[in-house]
Every structure is written in C-alpha cells, then in structure tokens.
Design an enzyme around this catalytic site. Structure first.
Site, PDB file in Angstrom:
ATOM      1  N   LYS A  19      -4.067  -5.833   6.179  1.00 20.27           N
ATOM      2  CA  LYS A  19      -3.048  -5.514   7.177  1.00 20.27           C
ATOM      3  C   LYS A  19      -2.640  -6.776   7.939  1.00 20.27           C
ATOM      4  O   LYS A  19      -3.490  -7.460   8.505  1.00 20.27           O
ATOM      5  CB  LYS A  19      -3.578  -4.451   8.149  1.00 20.27           C
ATOM      6  CG  LYS A  19      -4.077  -3.184   7.453  1.00 20.27           C
ATOM      7  CD  LYS A  19      -4.758  -2.214   8.404  1.00 20.27           C
ATOM      8  CE  LYS A  19      -3.788  -1.518   9.307  1.00 20.27           C
ATOM      9  NZ  LYS A  19      -4.425  -0.413  10.067  1.00 20.27           N
ATOM     10  N   ASP A  37     -13.343   1.041  11.044  1.00 22.52           N
ATOM     11  CA  ASP A  37     -13.699  -0.312  11.454  1.00 22.52           C
ATOM     12  C   ASP A  37     -12.873  -1.314  10.648  1.00 22.52           C
ATOM     13  O   ASP A  37     -12.393  -1.012   9.550  1.00 22.52           O
ATOM     14  CB  ASP A  37     -15.190  -0.552  11.219  1.00 22.52           C
ATOM     15  CG  ASP A  37     -15.726  -1.730  12.010  1.00 22.52           C
ATOM     16  OD1 ASP A  37     -14.983  -2.270  12.848  1.00 22.52           O
ATOM     17  OD2 ASP A  37     -16.885  -2.113  11.785  1.00 22.52           O
ATOM     18  N   ALA A  50       0.833  -1.203   0.000  1.00 20.23           N
ATOM     19  CA  ALA A  50       0.000   0.000   0.000  1.00 20.23           C
ATOM     20  C   ALA A  50       0.867   1.251   0.000  1.00 20.23           C
ATOM     21  O   ALA A  50       1.948   1.268   0.605  1.00 20.23           O
ATOM     22  CB  ALA A  50      -0.925  -0.003   1.206  1.00 20.23           C
ATOM     23  N   PRO A  51       0.417   2.318  -0.686  1.00 24.24           N
ATOM     24  CA  PRO A  51       1.171   3.578  -0.674  1.00 24.24           C
ATOM     25  C   PRO A  51       1.284   4.139   0.739  1.00 24.24           C
ATOM     26  O   PRO A  51       0.427   3.899   1.589  1.00 24.24           O
ATOM     27  CB  PRO A  51       0.325   4.496  -1.565  1.00 24.24           C
ATOM     28  CG  PRO A  51      -0.548   3.590  -2.371  1.00 24.24           C
ATOM     29  CD  PRO A  51      -0.794   2.393  -1.513  1.00 24.24           C
ATOM     30  N   GLY A  52       2.329   4.908   0.975  1.00 24.16           N
ATOM     31  CA  GLY A  52       2.526   5.526   2.283  1.00 24.16           C
ATOM     32  C   GLY A  52       3.807   5.052   2.931  1.00 24.16           C
ATOM     33  O   GLY A  52       4.532   4.208   2.397  1.00 24.16           O
ATOM     34  N   ILE A  53       4.090   5.599   4.089  1.00 23.39           N
ATOM     35  CA  ILE A  53       5.289   5.220   4.834  1.00 23.39           C
ATOM     36  C   ILE A  53       5.094   3.828   5.429  1.00 23.39           C
ATOM     37  O   ILE A  53       4.083   3.554   6.062  1.00 23.39           O
ATOM     38  CB  ILE A  53       5.579   6.248   5.949  1.00 23.39           C
ATOM     39  CG1 ILE A  53       5.848   7.632   5.337  1.00 23.39           C
ATOM     40  CG2 ILE A  53       6.764   5.802   6.800  1.00 23.39           C
ATOM     41  CD1 ILE A  53       5.967   8.744   6.350  1.00 23.39           C
ATOM     42  N   ARG A  54       6.059   2.966   5.219  1.00 25.07           N
ATOM     43  CA  ARG A  54       5.958   1.590   5.705  1.00 25.07           C
ATOM     44  C   ARG A  54       5.864   1.564   7.229  1.00 25.07           C
ATOM     45  O   ARG A  54       6.624   2.222   7.928  1.00 25.07           O
ATOM     46  CB  ARG A  54       7.165   0.788   5.226  1.00 25.07           C
ATOM     47  CG  ARG A  54       7.099  -0.695   5.528  1.00 25.07           C
ATOM     48  CD  ARG A  54       8.280  -1.413   4.903  1.00 25.07           C
ATOM     49  NE  ARG A  54       8.206  -1.386   3.439  1.00 25.07           N
ATOM     50  CZ  ARG A  54       9.180  -1.808   2.640  1.00 25.07           C
ATOM     51  NH1 ARG A  54      10.315  -2.260   3.162  1.00 25.07           N
ATOM     52  NH2 ARG A  54       9.026  -1.766   1.330  1.00 25.07           N
ATOM     53  N   GLY A  55       4.939   0.773   7.746  1.00 24.12           N
ATOM     54  CA  GLY A  55       4.726   0.708   9.184  1.00 24.12           C
ATOM     55  C   GLY A  55       5.773  -0.115   9.901  1.00 24.12           C
ATOM     56  O   GLY A  55       6.417  -0.994   9.310  1.00 24.12           O
ATOM     57  N   MET A  56       5.926   0.154  11.191  1.00 24.87           N
ATOM     58  CA  MET A  56       6.887  -0.586  12.008  1.00 24.87           C
ATOM     59  C   MET A  56       6.275  -1.836  12.628  1.00 24.87           C
ATOM     60  O   MET A  56       6.991  -2.700  13.126  1.00 24.87           O
ATOM     61  CB  MET A  56       7.433   0.329  13.110  1.00 24.87           C
ATOM     62  CG  MET A  56       8.315   1.446  12.579  1.00 24.87           C
ATOM     63  SD  MET A  56       9.050   2.443  13.900  1.00 24.87           S
ATOM     64  CE  MET A  56       7.669   3.494  14.330  1.00 24.87           C
TER      65      MET A  56
END
EC number: 2.7.11.5
Length: 583
Positions: A336, A371, A315-321
């Site tokens: 997710k 949700d 997904a676009p955006g900053i990669r999560g930790m």
C-alpha cells in the site's frame, strides 16, 4: 578510522540491543501484576510503551555511534568489517536473530535507508536456519493423566503463578473435561497428555494458558483463557483445541501477547507445532517482536519472489481514494502506497494518513484491524511489474518513486495481510454465508467502537474477509477515537420539501456523524438490508453510539474475546461470573 573501531561499533550495537530487550522483558514481566490488579489502562499503556522501546533504543545507539566516529564518513570496506565483527559475536548469543534485525535498524537510521544491500545488512540470517542451542530451562512442562484428568488439570491450574483465588476451580475442571470428552471422545482421553508453556500469555483482560494436547491422532492446541471476575476471582472462560481456533487467537488482527520470552527463537519453534498455518513472521509478531517480524516478513517476500514468475498487479477491489494497493496474484500480502494527491473529498495530508496507521499499530486491535509493516526505499524490479500497474504508479504516486533504470525505488509503503474485500465477498455469497458475513461486519463495528475506535468510512470495501471468515477493517485514513466524534440525531424536517433538497436542512460541523445515514449505503442491497435491520439496527441510532462513548469516558474497558460467545463455558454449561457479555 582508528584500528579496532569496527569491533567497538559492533559491540556498541549489540549492547544497545541488550538494553532494549532487557527493557522489553521488564515491561513484559509486569503483565501478571497488571492482570491481578485489573489495571486495564496500565495494560494498554504498557502495550504502547513496549512498541516504542525498539525505536527509542535504536536512536540511542545511533547517537552513541555518531559520537564514537566523531561524525567522520565511513567507506564501504569499513562497514563490511563492522558487520563481520558483529556476525562473530552472534554464534553464542541467545537472541541472535533479533540482534541481526537491530543491526539492520541501526544501519538504516544512520544511512537514511540507503544502500540496503546483503553485504551491509542481514537481509538473510548469518546463522543456521532454526538454530538450536542448549536451553537453560525448559520452555514447557509435561502432565500425564496417571491419576485421571481431574487430577492432571488440578495440578496444571494449581501450578500457575497467579496469586488470586479461584472462583470455582473444580467447576472449571469439569467444564474442561466435558469439552475434551465432546471433542476427543471418552475412550481417547486416557491416552492423551498435555504439555503446558511455563509462561502465561497476557493480552487485554485475559491470561492465556498455552499448551499442546498430544492425542493418538496427533498434537492439538490446548488453550485456556483465564479471566478474573469483578470481585478478583479467577475462572477459565473456555477451552480451545483446534488449529483454526488457535490461529484466530494468535491472529494478525490482534494485539501482541505479553509473554516472558528470554529465548524468543525457542518459543517460536515451540509454538510452530500448534500453529502450522502461521509463518515465522506471524509467530514473532504474536509474541511482540514486531520489528524482527518485519525482517522475517521481508525474507518471506524475497523467497516467494525468487520462486515465482508472477508480475505485480493492482489489487482486486474498488480503487482507493488515498492509497494505491498492489499485490502478486498468489501472494498473501498487499503493498500500500499513499498517493501523492487524494480525491477532493479526502481533505487530509499524507502525514495524517501515516499517523492513522501508527495509531492502529499502537492501539488494541481487538481482532478487527490488520497489522502492517512499514518500509522505506523498497526496491522493485521493473520486469516484475505489470505495465498497467507501472502506469498507475507513475500517475498516482510519481513523487514516491525513483527510477533507477532496471528497478524502481518506492520511498514509503506498507505491507499488510491480503484479504478478500468484503464488498466482493458479499457479491459472491448467499444464504448462511451472507448472513454470517453481515453478522461479522456488525460485530467488527461494535468491537472497534467498544475499543474506542471509530472507522470513519464504514463502507464494505474498507473491510476484508480472512480465511477463517472473520471481517477485519483495513482502511485507516479516516480512523479516529470514538471520544472525538459528535454522534447526532438528524433533526425533524421543517417542511416536506426539506427531505427532497440536495443540501441538509440542518447545520453540520466537523466531527459530526449521523448514524441514521449509515442505512443509506449499508442497506441499499435488498439481500443485505433485512439482515442488517434484524441483527444490527441499533448501529443506526445515535443514542447507541453515545452510550458507548459514555462507558469509554467513564474508564470502562470492554472484554475482548478471541472466540465466539457460544464457545464460552458460561454459555455452554452455565453461569460463571458477573463480567460483561462477549461481543
């Protein structure tokens, strides 16, 4: 297995669902009394308990079936016959669609989410699409302005089941007519009529009258949020008549309505006309049938997949930790997965993350938290996975993935509405759009805090922008209750050198939060800093947060509005009540 056992099992499952939905309706039917008595804490408790009913009754049925089968194993043919018997029970059953989902849930619980095939489960419904049956009583009532709109509205409000007195019914009617005249024009109004749902839709501290306004140009929503004053008198807070407004009221970031719906499929069909942008899954979600909404959401995903040749990508955006997030380029949802290992600064477990997501599911989301639907053993075709994403999955979540050759099975994931990450949105907009986004972000923080939710990580990347321009929080791994946080002022520096040191000159304990520090990462952009200081400078003060904590601890439940403050009749036309201001 003895002959006839398949039918007994099918009947046991359906009876279990009957018991579950009966309790669901029982909890829902108490919404009017909770509203009339202003028992807002009971409202919150009822919301949580209703969510738990489904899984509780699935568990009861599973235990019954284990007793019936005496723990003996069942072969594939036996399971197929059980489903065949169950299917034969559904043509005359009023809640057939949710009964199918309940069957799926029982099967998944019994067999630990394995062998999830269309032969054994209701992946798609066994019944005709949008099956219409004879409805014992009409869902709605029509009102025509034969004697004028004032008389029409007086009849509508007087027909309501609420047992509280009105603060000023005539005034509210004047305000509704004023709004309709401004919206439709004085000449069009006599040519319109209204159809109103028989049941009120309860949520938070409001009872919503939901209707359809038929005009010469088509059908519009007709929504009246009814509130009560502190003195126990009713008033209409506004009138909403656009599909965009209705979509926000029934949005995916809001708690489920309490609406008495013995025939949920019929209610969903009735709502569809005024909520054309909502999918079937979203409509079931809105009326509290969240488990069947999950079924419908999965069906929508399968239909999209069948018609698309897109590949799953990160997904676009900053990669999560903590979470690995992927999507299909044209799909409106994201997937997710909790990573096997987190970044060093994320000192938490996967169990903690799942608990945070469950907290959001059960809490009042006040229109500011997305949700999610939770899935186990989710199968993906390898041919539809971009190689870069496949490499990332194997790198970040190998323990969550089982390789079956042409497919992979993801042990656990969440599906959530896709939004534009706020940090990306802010990079792309200027002027009024930028100002609106910063105002929305601050409002989201305030409304979450008022609902006893502290986001934890308040970076822009953890929020998204919906198609209606609303800012919604979607990263829950650091979420906690406001009452669990210790909001502190930063002590004055002892020496000038303290402020230049790499380590703080004051002690920091777990749970300590210093709102002054928010300024460093929220106002770093010179385009954003001045706007933030103008509209939300109080968010940088510890005393602001402590004051909210005090209100929460004293038992105060804030008002939550699904529309802008400027839309309230009290703002547009004059004072109405002594209730709290809209946030």
């Amino acid at each position: 297995m003895p002959r006839g056992l398949e039918l007994l099992i099918a009947q046991t499952i359906l009876q279990g669902f009957d018991a579950q939905y009966g309790r669901f309706l029982e909890v829902t039917s108490g919404a009017q009394q909770r509203f009339e008595q202003a028992d807002w804490h009971a409202v919150q408790q009822a919301m949580k308990s209703r969510i738990h009913l489904y899984d509780h009754h699935v568990g009861l049925v599973v235990e019954q079936l284990r007793c019936i089968t005496d723990g003996k194993s069942t072969d594939a043919d036996f399971l197929l016959r059980v489903k065949e018997h169950y299917t034969r029970l559904l043509p005359d059953y009023p809640r057939f669609e949710i009964a199918e989902s309940f069957f799926n849930s029982v099967y998944c619980r019994l067999f630990d989410h394995r062998s999830l095939t269309p032969e054994r489960l209701f992946i798609f419904s066994s019944q005709p699409e949008r099956r219409f049956r004879t409805i014992p009583r009409p869902l709605a009532k029509d009102f025509f302005p034969d004697h004028g709109w004032e008389t029409l509205l007086m009849r509508i409000l007087s027909d309501l089941p609420l047992r509280l007195p009105w603060q000023n019914k005539s005034r509210d009617i004047r305000y509704i007519i004023a709004h309709l005249t401004e919206t439709l024009g004085e000449d069009a109004l006599p040519c319109c009529h209204v159809q109103v749902a028989n049941e009120l839709f309860y949520r938070n501290k409001a009872a919503w009258l939901v209707g359809k306004l038929t005009t010469p140009d088509g059908t519009l929503p007709f929504l009246l949020p009814i509130h009560r004053t502190d003195e126990g008198e009713l008033f209409v807070d506004t009138c909403l008549t656009t599909t965009a407004e209705a979509s926000i009221v029934f949005g995916f970031a809001r708690s489920y309505f309490m609406v008495y719906a013995p025939l949920p499929a019929a209610l969903v069909e009735w709502l569809r006309e005024i909520l054309p942008g909502k999918t079937t899954a979203e409509l079931y979600m809105a009326i509290g049938c969240q488990k069947h909404a999950k079924t419908e959401s999965y069906r929508e995903y399968l239909c999209y997949l069948a018609e698309s040749d897109e590949k799953f990508i990160e997904a676009p955006g900053i990669r999560g930790m903590v979470m690995l997030v992927f999507t299909l380029p044209g799909f409106d949802r994201v997937f997710k997965i909790i990573k096997d290992k987190f970044a060093p600064q994320k000192e938490m477990s996967a169990a903690h993350v799942r608990a945070c997501y469950q907290l959001v599911k059960e809490h009042d989301r006040v229109g500011r938290m997305a949700d999610t639907q939770e899935f186990e053993n989710f199968v993906l075709d390898k041919r539809q996975i971009d190689p870069a994403l496949m490499a990332l999955l194997r790198q970040e979540a190998p323990e969550k993935i089982t390789d079956l050759g042409e497919h992979i099975v993801i042990r656990h994931l969440y599906i959530e509405r896709r939004m534009v990450p706020l940090n990306i949105w802010l990079e792309q907009v200027e002027g009024q759009q930028l100002r609106d986004a910063i105002e929305e972000y601050g409002n989201a923080i305030r409304q979450l805090a008022a609902a006893n939710i502290f986001p934890g990580d308040m970076l822009f990347k953890n929020f998204g922008v919906t198609r209606h321009g609303r800012v919604v929080f979607y990263d829950y791994d650091e979420i906690c209750y406001m009452t669990e946080v210790n909001f502190r002022d930063i002590p004055p520096a002892r020496y000038p050198e303290d402020e230049l040191a790499s380590e703080p000159w004051y002690s920091v304990s777990p749970g300590d939060v210093f709102p002054e520090e928010f300024r460093h990462w929220l106002c770093a952009d010179p385009r954003i800093g001045p706007l933030f200081e103008e509209m939300h400078a109080d968010l940088f003060r510890a005393d602001y947060w402590r004051a909210l904590q005090t209100r929460i601890k004293e038992g105060h439940v804030e008002d939550v509005y699904a529309y802008r403050r400027r839309q309230r009749f009290s703002v547009r036309y004059g004072a109405i009540s002594s209730t709290a201001n809209s946030s």
